[in-house]
Design a protein around this motif. Sequence first.
Motif, mmCIF file in Angstrom:
data_model
loop_
_atom_site.group_PDB
_atom_site.id
_atom_site.type_symbol
_atom_site.label_atom_id
_atom_site.label_comp_id
_atom_site.label_asym_id
_atom_site.label_seq_id
_atom_site.Cartn_x
_atom_site.Cartn_y
_atom_site.Cartn_z
ATOM 1 N N MET A 62 -25.858 -32.275 -5.725
ATOM 2 C CA MET A 62 -24.876 -31.342 -6.226
ATOM 3 C C MET A 62 -25.489 -30.361 -7.233
ATOM 4 O O MET A 62 -24.812 -29.466 -7.686
ATOM 5 C CB MET A 62 -23.724 -32.096 -6.883
ATOM 6 C CG MET A 62 -22.892 -32.886 -5.892
ATOM 7 S SD MET A 62 -22.183 -31.866 -4.620
ATOM 8 C CE MET A 62 -20.576 -31.603 -5.248
ATOM 9 N N LYS A 63 -26.759 -30.568 -7.563
ATOM 10 C CA LYS A 63 -27.418 -29.667 -8.498
ATOM 11 C C LYS A 63 -27.458 -28.243 -7.950
ATOM 12 O O LYS A 63 -27.279 -27.284 -8.691
ATOM 13 C CB LYS A 63 -28.824 -30.180 -8.777
ATOM 14 C CG LYS A 63 -29.486 -29.565 -9.946
ATOM 15 C CD LYS A 63 -30.812 -30.262 -10.209
ATOM 16 C CE LYS A 63 -31.378 -29.819 -11.519
ATOM 17 N NZ LYS A 63 -32.622 -30.510 -11.837
ATOM 18 N N TRP A 64 -27.652 -28.108 -6.648
ATOM 19 C CA TRP A 64 -27.702 -26.782 -6.029
ATOM 20 C C TRP A 64 -26.361 -26.068 -6.170
ATOM 21 O O TRP A 64 -26.315 -24.856 -6.357
ATOM 22 C CB TRP A 64 -28.117 -26.879 -4.555
ATOM 23 C CG TRP A 64 -27.109 -27.602 -3.711
ATOM 24 C CD1 TRP A 64 -27.058 -28.939 -3.462
ATOM 25 C CD2 TRP A 64 -26.001 -27.031 -3.031
ATOM 26 N NE1 TRP A 64 -25.979 -29.239 -2.674
ATOM 27 C CE2 TRP A 64 -25.311 -28.080 -2.387
ATOM 28 C CE3 TRP A 64 -25.514 -25.741 -2.899
ATOM 29 C CZ2 TRP A 64 -24.156 -27.870 -1.629
ATOM 30 C CZ3 TRP A 64 -24.371 -25.538 -2.136
ATOM 31 C CH2 TRP A 64 -23.715 -26.597 -1.511
ATOM 32 N N LEU A 65 -25.261 -26.824 -6.102
ATOM 33 C CA LEU A 65 -23.937 -26.223 -6.240
ATOM 34 C C LEU A 65 -23.746 -25.687 -7.656
ATOM 35 O O LEU A 65 -23.191 -24.606 -7.855
ATOM 36 C CB LEU A 65 -22.857 -27.252 -5.898
ATOM 37 C CG LEU A 65 -21.430 -26.748 -5.871
ATOM 38 C CD1 LEU A 65 -21.256 -25.638 -4.847
ATOM 39 C CD2 LEU A 65 -20.487 -27.899 -5.552
ATOM 40 N N HIS A 66 -24.232 -26.434 -8.629
ATOM 41 C CA HIS A 66 -24.156 -25.983 -10.020
ATOM 42 C C HIS A 66 -24.958 -24.693 -10.199
ATOM 43 O O HIS A 66 -24.482 -23.741 -10.828
ATOM 44 C CB HIS A 66 -24.674 -27.075 -10.953
ATOM 45 C CG HIS A 66 -24.640 -26.682 -12.397
ATOM 46 N ND1 HIS A 66 -23.487 -26.658 -13.135
ATOM 47 C CD2 HIS A 66 -25.625 -26.283 -13.222
ATOM 48 C CE1 HIS A 66 -23.760 -26.261 -14.359
ATOM 49 N NE2 HIS A 66 -25.055 -26.034 -14.441
ATOM 50 N N TYR A 67 -26.151 -24.636 -9.667
ATOM 51 C CA TYR A 67 -26.981 -23.434 -9.782
ATOM 52 C C TYR A 67 -26.353 -22.247 -9.069
ATOM 53 O O TYR A 67 -26.373 -21.121 -9.571
ATOM 54 C CB TYR A 67 -28.386 -23.679 -9.238
ATOM 55 C CG TYR A 67 -29.246 -24.516 -10.138
ATOM 56 C CD1 TYR A 67 -29.366 -24.242 -11.498
ATOM 57 C CD2 TYR A 67 -29.957 -25.594 -9.646
ATOM 58 C CE1 TYR A 67 -30.159 -25.011 -12.328
ATOM 59 C CE2 TYR A 67 -30.752 -26.365 -10.471
ATOM 60 C CZ TYR A 67 -30.845 -26.065 -11.804
ATOM 61 O OH TYR A 67 -31.631 -26.817 -12.631
ATOM 62 N N LEU A 68 -25.795 -22.486 -7.891
ATOM 63 C CA LEU A 68 -25.138 -21.406 -7.148
ATOM 64 C C LEU A 68 -23.933 -20.881 -7.923
ATOM 65 O O LEU A 68 -23.741 -19.664 -8.041
ATOM 66 C CB LEU A 68 -24.712 -21.892 -5.757
ATOM 67 C CG LEU A 68 -23.991 -20.867 -4.891
ATOM 68 C CD1 LEU A 68 -24.895 -19.683 -4.590
ATOM 69 C CD2 LEU A 68 -23.521 -21.524 -3.598
ATOM 70 N N ALA A 69 -23.126 -21.778 -8.456
ATOM 71 C CA ALA A 69 -21.957 -21.356 -9.231
ATOM 72 C C ALA A 69 -22.392 -20.574 -10.464
ATOM 73 O O ALA A 69 -21.795 -19.551 -10.808
ATOM 74 C CB ALA A 69 -21.133 -22.575 -9.636
ATOM 75 N N TYR A 70 -23.436 -21.030 -11.120
ATOM 76 C CA TYR A 70 -23.943 -20.345 -12.300
ATOM 77 C C TYR A 70 -24.455 -18.950 -11.936
ATOM 78 O O TYR A 70 -24.182 -17.975 -12.640
ATOM 79 C CB TYR A 70 -25.045 -21.189 -12.939
ATOM 80 C CG TYR A 70 -25.463 -20.726 -14.300
ATOM 81 C CD1 TYR A 70 -24.608 -20.867 -15.393
ATOM 82 C CD2 TYR A 70 -26.704 -20.153 -14.502
ATOM 83 C CE1 TYR A 70 -24.994 -20.438 -16.647
ATOM 84 C CE2 TYR A 70 -27.095 -19.727 -15.752
ATOM 85 C CZ TYR A 70 -26.236 -19.870 -16.826
ATOM 86 O OH TYR A 70 -26.618 -19.447 -18.060
ATOM 87 N N LEU A 71 -25.162 -18.833 -10.835
ATOM 88 C CA LEU A 71 -25.652 -17.536 -10.378
ATOM 89 C C LEU A 71 -24.493 -16.594 -10.075
ATOM 90 O O LEU A 71 -24.509 -15.417 -10.450
ATOM 91 C CB LEU A 71 -26.528 -17.702 -9.130
ATOM 92 C CG LEU A 71 -26.990 -16.413 -8.457
ATOM 93 C CD1 LEU A 71 -27.981 -15.681 -9.358
ATOM 94 C CD2 LEU A 71 -27.604 -16.712 -7.117
ATOM 95 N N LEU A 72 -23.463 -17.099 -9.406
ATOM 96 C CA LEU A 72 -22.308 -16.263 -9.081
ATOM 97 C C LEU A 72 -21.562 -15.830 -10.344
ATOM 98 O O LEU A 72 -21.016 -14.722 -10.387
ATOM 99 C CB LEU A 72 -21.377 -16.997 -8.122
ATOM 100 C CG LEU A 72 -21.889 -17.089 -6.691
ATOM 101 C CD1 LEU A 72 -21.058 -18.074 -5.890
ATOM 102 C CD2 LEU A 72 -21.897 -15.720 -6.023
ATOM 103 N N LEU A 73 -21.551 -16.674 -11.367
ATOM 104 C CA LEU A 73 -20.941 -16.258 -12.636
ATOM 105 C C LEU A 73 -21.723 -15.108 -13.265
ATOM 106 O O LEU A 73 -21.137 -14.188 -13.831
ATOM 107 C CB LEU A 73 -20.882 -17.429 -13.610
ATOM 108 C CG LEU A 73 -19.796 -18.453 -13.347
ATOM 109 C CD1 LEU A 73 -19.895 -19.593 -14.352
ATOM 110 C CD2 LEU A 73 -18.431 -17.830 -13.408
#
Length: 69
Positions: free
Chosen positions: A1-12
């Motif tokens: 789920m680390k990739w999901l956190h990074y993707l969400a952070y990038l989209l923010l």
Amino acid sequence: MKWLHYLAYLLLWVGGLNWGLIGLFNYNLVESLLGSWPMLIKWVYILVGVATVYVLFTHMKDCKVCSKK
């Protein structure tokens, strides 16, 4: 789920940068980059919104600063 956190952070970052540019210069970066694909623009905005909701609900357990007591 680390990739999901990074993707969400990038989209923010994308959303925040885009809103900052709109507020300061009336320049929409997302539309400038993806102007010929209106459906893709809509999906980027939807993903930024979903990422924001995701980070709002998961921030406390993922953040090293906020999770310390």
